[in-house]
Motif scaffolding. Structure first.
Motif, PDB file in Angstrom:
ATOM      1  N   ILE A 222       0.863  -1.181   0.000  1.00 16.88           N
ATOM      2  CA  ILE A 222       0.000   0.000   0.000  1.00 16.88           C
ATOM      3  C   ILE A 222       0.898   1.229   0.000  1.00 16.88           C
ATOM      4  O   ILE A 222       1.816   1.339   0.818  1.00 16.88           O
ATOM      5  N   GLY A 223       0.665   2.166  -0.916  1.00 14.89           N
ATOM      6  CA  GLY A 223       1.481   3.378  -0.936  1.00 14.89           C
ATOM      7  C   GLY A 223       1.081   4.300  -2.074  1.00 14.89           C
ATOM      8  O   GLY A 223       0.199   3.981  -2.883  1.00 14.89           O
ATOM      9  N   ARG A 224       1.753   5.459  -2.129  1.00 13.94           N
ATOM     10  CA  ARG A 224       1.503   6.414  -3.196  1.00 13.94           C
ATOM     11  C   ARG A 224       1.987   5.852  -4.533  1.00 13.94           C
ATOM     12  O   ARG A 224       3.016   5.181  -4.589  1.00 13.94           O
ATOM     13  N   ARG A 225       1.246   6.182  -5.586  1.00 12.58           N
ATOM     14  CA  ARG A 225       1.569   5.639  -6.908  1.00 12.58           C
ATOM     15  C   ARG A 225       2.717   6.388  -7.586  1.00 12.58           C
ATOM     16  O   ARG A 225       3.252   5.930  -8.591  1.00 12.58           O
ATOM     17  N   SER A 226       3.092   7.549  -7.058  1.00 11.96           N
ATOM     18  CA  SER A 226       4.136   8.347  -7.689  1.00 11.96           C
ATOM     19  C   SER A 226       5.190   8.755  -6.660  1.00 11.96           C
ATOM     20  O   SER A 226       5.097   8.414  -5.476  1.00 11.96           O
ATOM     21  N   GLY A 227       6.198   9.480  -7.124  1.00 13.04           N
ATOM     22  CA  GLY A 227       7.220  10.005  -6.228  1.00 13.04           C
ATOM     23  C   GLY A 227       7.950   8.928  -5.451  1.00 13.04           C
ATOM     24  O   GLY A 227       8.281   7.863  -5.984  1.00 13.04           O
ATOM     25  N   ARG A 228       8.177   9.186  -4.172  1.00 14.56           N
ATOM     26  CA  ARG A 228       8.931   8.244  -3.344  1.00 14.56           C
ATOM     27  C   ARG A 228       8.180   6.927  -3.158  1.00 14.56           C
ATOM     28  O   ARG A 228       8.794   5.871  -3.002  1.00 14.56           O
ATOM     29  N   GLY A 229       6.835   6.990  -3.180  1.00 17.17           N
ATOM     30  CA  GLY A 229       6.065   5.755  -3.067  1.00 17.17           C
ATOM     31  C   GLY A 229       6.368   4.805  -4.213  1.00 17.17           C
ATOM     32  O   GLY A 229       6.510   3.593  -4.012  1.00 17.17           O
ATOM     33  N   ALA A 230       6.474   5.336  -5.415  1.00 15.40           N
ATOM     34  CA  ALA A 230       6.784   4.500  -6.579  1.00 15.40           C
ATOM     35  C   ALA A 230       8.173   3.887  -6.462  1.00 15.40           C
ATOM     36  O   ALA A 230       8.399   2.741  -6.875  1.00 15.40           O
ATOM     37  N   LEU A 231       9.119   4.619  -5.884  1.00 10.90           N
ATOM     38  CA  LEU A 231      10.470   4.097  -5.700  1.00 10.90           C
ATOM     39  C   LEU A 231      10.482   2.963  -4.679  1.00 10.90           C
ATOM     40  O   LEU A 231      11.160   1.946  -4.875  1.00 10.90           O
ATOM     41  N   ARG A 232       9.733   3.136  -3.587  1.00 12.54           N
ATOM     42  CA  ARG A 232       9.668   2.071  -2.574  1.00 12.54           C
ATOM     43  C   ARG A 232       8.992   0.829  -3.130  1.00 12.54           C
ATOM     44  O   ARG A 232       9.396  -0.302  -2.837  1.00 12.54           O
ATOM     45  N   LEU A 233       7.959   1.037  -3.949  1.00 13.97           N
ATOM     46  CA  LEU A 233       7.284  -0.097  -4.578  1.00 13.97           C
ATOM     47  C   LEU A 233       8.221  -0.831  -5.526  1.00 13.97           C
ATOM     48  O   LEU A 233       8.249  -2.069  -5.562  1.00 13.97           O
ATOM     49  N   LYS A 234       9.017  -0.084  -6.278  1.00 14.48           N
ATOM     50  CA  LYS A 234       9.960  -0.718  -7.213  1.00 14.48           C
ATOM     51  C   LYS A 234      10.933  -1.627  -6.465  1.00 14.48           C
ATOM     52  O   LYS A 234      11.181  -2.774  -6.871  1.00 14.48           O
ATOM     53  N   GLY A 235      11.494  -1.119  -5.360  1.00  7.13           N
ATOM     54  CA  GLY A 235      12.412  -1.931  -4.577  1.00  7.13           C
ATOM     55  C   GLY A 235      11.733  -3.139  -3.961  1.00  7.13           C
ATOM     56  O   GLY A 235      12.307  -4.233  -3.905  1.00  7.13           O
ATOM     57  N   PHE A 236      10.503  -2.952  -3.505  1.00  7.82           N
ATOM     58  CA  PHE A 236       9.754  -4.044  -2.870  1.00  7.82           C
ATOM     59  C   PHE A 236       9.444  -5.128  -3.891  1.00  7.82           C
ATOM     60  O   PHE A 236       9.633  -6.324  -3.625  1.00  7.82           O
ATOM     61  N   ARG A 237       8.979  -4.720  -5.065  1.00  7.64           N
ATOM     62  CA  ARG A 237       8.674  -5.684  -6.125  1.00  7.64           C
ATOM     63  C   ARG A 237       9.901  -6.515  -6.487  1.00  7.64           C
ATOM     64  O   ARG A 237       9.844  -7.750  -6.577  1.00  7.64           O
ATOM     65  N   THR A 238      11.006  -5.817  -6.716  1.00  3.83           N
ATOM     66  CA  THR A 238      12.231  -6.486  -7.154  1.00  3.83           C
ATOM     67  C   THR A 238      12.692  -7.510  -6.132  1.00  3.83           C
ATOM     68  O   THR A 238      13.034  -8.652  -6.472  1.00  3.83           O
ATOM     69  N   GLN A 239      12.700  -7.112  -4.865  1.00  3.79           N
ATOM     70  CA  GLN A 239      13.210  -8.005  -3.831  1.00  3.79           C
ATOM     71  C   GLN A 239      12.254  -9.160  -3.561  1.00  3.79           C
ATOM     72  O   GLN A 239      12.707 -10.273  -3.272  1.00  3.79           O
ATOM     73  N   CYS A 240      10.951  -8.907  -3.663  1.00  2.00           N
ATOM     74  CA  CYS A 240       9.998 -10.005  -3.514  1.00  2.00           C
ATOM     75  C   CYS A 240      10.255 -11.083  -4.560  1.00  2.00           C
ATOM     76  O   CYS A 240      10.248 -12.294  -4.263  1.00  2.00           O
ATOM     77  N   GLN A 241      10.509 -10.646  -5.785  1.00  2.00           N
ATOM     78  CA  GLN A 241      10.773 -11.598  -6.863  1.00  2.00           C
ATOM     79  C   GLN A 241      12.056 -12.373  -6.600  1.00  2.00           C
ATOM     80  O   GLN A 241      12.106 -13.598  -6.779  1.00  2.00           O
ATOM     81  N   LEU A 242      13.098 -11.678  -6.156  1.00  2.00           N
ATOM     82  CA  LEU A 242      14.368 -12.343  -5.885  1.00  2.00           C
ATOM     83  C   LEU A 242      14.261 -13.348  -4.746  1.00  2.00           C
ATOM     84  O   LEU A 242      14.942 -14.387  -4.741  1.00  2.00           O
ATOM     85  N   LEU A 243      13.400 -13.064  -3.776  1.00  2.00           N
ATOM     86  CA  LEU A 243      13.263 -13.926  -2.593  1.00  2.00           C
ATOM     87  C   LEU A 243      12.186 -14.985  -2.765  1.00  2.00           C
ATOM     88  O   LEU A 243      11.909 -15.741  -1.831  1.00  2.00           O
ATOM     89  N   GLY A 244      11.553 -15.022  -3.933  1.00  2.00           N
ATOM     90  CA  GLY A 244      10.526 -16.028  -4.183  1.00  2.00           C
ATOM     91  C   GLY A 244       9.218 -15.752  -3.473  1.00  2.00           C
ATOM     92  O   GLY A 244       8.441 -16.679  -3.212  1.00  2.00           O
TER      93      GLY A 244
END
Length: 367
Positions: A222-244
């Protein structure tokens, strides 16, 4: 328990901040047409010449219009509109150059973290004789642009933002001021001038790592769709994928108006077909809203739902079972920004114009 996440020995994780190019440059033409005035700031004499009156008549019309004949007032008003002339309220105090005012623009003045940073920065600057004034942009490009438009007239000694500037036109205008510019709360490779910040992308990665270590495999965001929220989502998505891990739901918002937004976001997740084991809220206000609504609905945290937030709000430790958060030392951020600004304003050459702060994890009972 608070722990510090230090990635200095690893490769730095930069924020891939969006740069928006499709806005007209504010440093370009002020007004083009029959007047012939372009990118030079119009003067009182320019208005007088176009209106075919004396400069003193222009001054009188702007300050005491009743003393000027209606026909002249009309010509002067038209000339003001054509040239884009604006009265500088600080002119008498600024004839010798820049003022002693440092302006700060907060994304949201209600934010506890922004307030801590601005207070710490103010303490440093005020001890050195500077006046620290704060405005609000409300995460709005329009408000940000209006604030930046005012800077040529106000002639501040320096400017600080609780964020980084995305509009390329605004970046160009700020550079053209040739004063210290301080950006914060992110970690891009290309700040305008100076930066004290942290990686929001790394914060999202860290949230996924914390949830993974607790055994969660199906998670939501849950977070903002733009700005810093989008950056946090990008990192979260990437790491979730790496960790299965499965990112089964993303609830994105345009604005965060209060705890009610977090409550409604939790309802949006619960009414869907997915059933996440934990949720990362990229803002403590959203996380606290989720936590309070979960309690109201009889959802046991963390037994039925793990929750992790971002910001390290003081209240996060007060609402049972406590909210686990990722954040930074906001007061230190403001203090560091203030010291860098003072150094530049004192004529010092700063070799390291970018400073990165470590992320802090405050582990409590919500995960």
């Amino acid at each position: 328990m608070n722990t510090q996440h230090d990635a200095e020995t690893e490769s730095l994780v930069y924020d891939d901040v969006v740069r928006i190019m499709d806005q007209p440059s504010l440093s370009a033409t002020v007004h083009e047409g029959n007047s012939g005035f372009t990118n030079q700031r119009a003067s009182l004499a320019d208005v007088a010449r176009l209106a075919e009156v004396s400069p003193i008549t222009v001054s009188r019309a702007l300050r005491n219009p009743a003393r000027v004949r209606p026909d002249k007032r009309k010509r002067i008003q038209l000339a003001v509109e054509q040239t884009g002339y604006s009265i500088n309220p600080y002119a008498s105090a600024l004839k010798s150059g820049r003022s002693n005012i440092v302006l700060a623009f907060a994304s949201n003045t209600m934010s506890e973290q922004f307030s801590l940073a601005l207070k710490a920065c103010a303490e440093v600057l005020e001890k050195a004789g500077f006046l620290f004034l704060v405005g609000q942009t409300s995460y709005s490009y329009e408000r940000e642009t209006a604030a930046i438009r005012s800077l040529h007239a106000m002639k501040p000694a320096a400017v600080m933002f609780t964020g980084v500037i995305e509009l390329q036109a605004n970046r160009e205008v700020l550079r053209s001021l040739e004063i210290p510019i301080m950006e914060t709360w992110a970690f891009p490779k290309d700040p305008i001038d100076m930066l004290v910040g942290f990686s929001n992308t790394e914060a999202g990665q860290l949230a996924a790592e914390l949830l993974s270590r607790k055994g969660y495999r199906e998670v939501a965001y849950i977070g903002r769709r733009s700005g810093r929220g989008a950056l946090r989502l990008k990192g979260f998505r990437t790491q979730c994928q790496l960790l299965g891990m499965d990112l089964v739901s993303e609830v994105l918002v345009d604005d965060i108006t209060g705890l009610s937004k977090g409550r409604s976001c939790l309802h949006e997740i619960l009414k869907s077909a997915v059933n996440p084991q934990a949720v990362f809220c990229a803002n403590d206000v959203l996380a606290l809203g989720c936590l309070m609504e979960a309690r109201r609905l009889g959802i046991s945290v963390p037994k039925d739902l793990g929750i992790i937030g971002f910001g390290d709000s003081d209240i996060a430790a007060e609402i049972p079972p406590g909210l686990t958060t990722i954040g930074v030392d906001s007061a230190r951020l403001g203090n560091e920004a203030g010291k860098m600004l003072i150094a530049r304003l004192s004529g010092e050459i700063i070799d390291e114009k970018t400073r990165r702060l470590d992320l802090i994890v405050s582990e409590r009972g919500s995960i």
